[in-house]
Design an enzyme around this catalytic site. Structure first.
Site, short mmCIF file in Angstrom:
data_model
loop_
_atom_site.label_atom_id
_atom_site.label_comp_id
_atom_site.label_asym_id
_atom_site.label_seq_id
_atom_site.Cartn_x
_atom_site.Cartn_y
_atom_site.Cartn_z
N GLY A 189 0.83 -1.19 0.00
CA GLY A 189 0.00 0.00 0.00
C GLY A 189 0.87 1.24 0.00
O GLY A 189 1.95 1.26 0.61
N TRP A 236 -1.35 7.09 4.41
CA TRP A 236 -0.91 6.38 5.59
C TRP A 236 0.14 5.33 5.23
O TRP A 236 1.12 5.12 5.97
CB TRP A 236 -2.10 5.76 6.29
N LYS A 290 -8.21 -0.32 8.27
CA LYS A 290 -9.36 -0.06 9.12
C LYS A 290 -10.63 -0.43 8.35
O LYS A 290 -10.98 0.23 7.38
CB LYS A 290 -9.39 1.40 9.56
N LYS A 310 -14.42 3.40 14.81
CA LYS A 310 -14.30 4.84 15.08
C LYS A 310 -14.59 5.68 13.85
O LYS A 310 -15.00 6.85 13.96
CB LYS A 310 -12.92 5.15 15.65
N ASN A 343 -12.85 11.39 7.33
CA ASN A 343 -14.25 10.99 7.40
C ASN A 343 -15.11 12.11 7.98
O ASN A 343 -16.20 12.40 7.49
CB ASN A 343 -14.38 9.72 8.25
#
Length: 400
Positions: free
Chosen positions: A61, A65, A172, A257, A322
């Site tokens: 990836g 991040w 996530k 979250k 988000n």
């Protein structure tokens, strides 16, 4: 669907009662196969690493991040004698506006100009657009992609990973299959046959990239020694990592979250104020804990006080992508789609909260838990246009 009562009165009455009772055997018997990790393979080594005592790391990836993770790992790989200097980073190839390939630019400039501009990754980071080639010599795999791509990635790597390989997921989200929800760490373990830890926390990537102090939590299932190796690989003076013996708790905190952050964004977009936002965050954290313990009774209460828990809820609800996109959605009165806003505001990055809210709702609906989790349920219904953003402070019941 009908208005049942004012949202907060329902939630507050819920918060005074014990955590929801364990689900029916029907629900757990259906969910458990997908949620259980696969047994570990025998440990011999991956590809050409068989005779090499040094560990070699590949980051799967290369988004915002993922690039920061590569930077952290690369700085430590140069210092730690037990690791190879080179850190491979798999890049989903893209052509930039100037016609150059993203991998070529990263390798030439040592910078991910699209997803982390202005930050040097480390000269020992090598971008590779070939997934199989990127992982073939690695015995430590770091997965950090949008969760909706992980099933496809694992299928491509099926049969290509052998021997003494460890993985860690920074992803996530969850996969919802016909047999129930499957955490990403379990997906990796099940499809690739390797042990998988997780790393979650209050981690806004751009802040870590410029070396502002932050924390994270490594969740491990069995081996504390492996967890300590991951802690060593990620830790820097500005990035403090703590191991916790609770993979599912850590991972569910990092997953759920984002749904709370969507709710916080609605509150901000409607200018409801700090009191309302604080209430939404508290309610969200409580639903996170309740759902986690229903899905995995082994989840520890203490996990929610780690960086992956309350700290991640706070930072995501204050500054995450988000929250930001959900705020814009609410300001538009729900008239602009999340897909449109994502394309406009995130420059190729992906939202997690909207898809996670859908996946969570599927689990709640299947298990008959919708009424037990009114905030999670309401977020999903707002995201799909069944409710207006203002409904975030009203409890609505929908018959499954």
């Amino acid at each position: 669907m009908r208005l049942r009562s004012f949202f907060f009165s329902s939630i507050f009455s819920l918060s005074r009662t014990p955590s929801p009772s364990l689900p029916s055997s029907r629900c757990f018997s259906s969910l458990s196969p997908a949620m259980s990790p696969a047994p570990e393979k025998s440990r011999q080594g991956n590809g050409e690493c068989n005779g090499d005592l040094k560990s070699k790391v590949t980051v799967v990836g290369s988004g915002n991040w993922g690039s920061v993770a590569a930077k952290l790992i690369a700085s430590n790989a140069l210092k730690l004698p037990s690791f190879h200097d080179e850190v491979r980073m798999w890049v989903f190839e893209e052509v930039l506006p100037n016609g150059e390939k993203l991998t070529d630019v990263i390798n030439k400039t040592n910078e991910n100009v699209k997803y982390l501009p202005g930050i040097k990754l480390g000269r020992n980071v090598v971008a590779d657009p070939d997934l199989e080639n990127a992982v073939k010599e690695a015995n430590m795999l770091v997965f950090v992609t949008p969760h909706q791509f992980m099933d496809g990635i694992c299928k491509k790597l099926d049969g290509k990973i052998t021997g003494d390989v460890e993985a860690i997921s920074l992803v996530k989200g969850m996969e919802v299959k016909k047999e129930g929800p499957c955490m990403i760490s379990s997906l990796i373990s099940k499809q690739l046959g390797i042990n998988c830890c997780v790393l979650m926390g209050a981690n806004i990537a751009n802040e870590i990239a410029v070396e502002k102090f932050s924390e994270a939590t490594v969740g491990y299932r069995e081996s504390r020694e492996i967890a300590d190796t991951w802690v060593q690989l990620f830790s820097t003076p500005y990035f403090m990592v703590t191991p916790v013996h609770d993979v599912e708790g850590v991972e569910l905190c990092g997953t759920l979250k984002n749904v709370v952050a969507i709710a916080a964004g609605f509150v901000d977009g409607l200018e409801m104020g700090n009191n309302t936002k604080a209430a939404i965050m508290r309610i969200g954290l409580r639903e996170m804990k309740a759902l986690s313990k229903l899905l995995f009774p082994s989840v520890k209460d203490s996990t929610f006080f780690e960086s992956c828990g309350v700290a991640d809820v706070i930072t995501t609800c204050l500054g995450g992508r988000n929250r930001r996109v959900a705020e814009a959605f609410a300001k538009s009165g729900g008239k602009r789609s999340f897909d449109e806003l994502e394309a406009e505001m995130l420059q190729g990055q992906k939202l997690q909260g909207v898809s996670t809210a859908r996946e969570v709702y599927e689990v709640l609906n299947y298990c008959g838990w919708v009424e037990m989790f009114p905030l999670f349920s309401t977020v999903h219904q707002i995201c799909t246009g069944r409710l207006q953003p203002e409904a975030i402070v009203h409890y609505r019941e929908q018959k499954a």
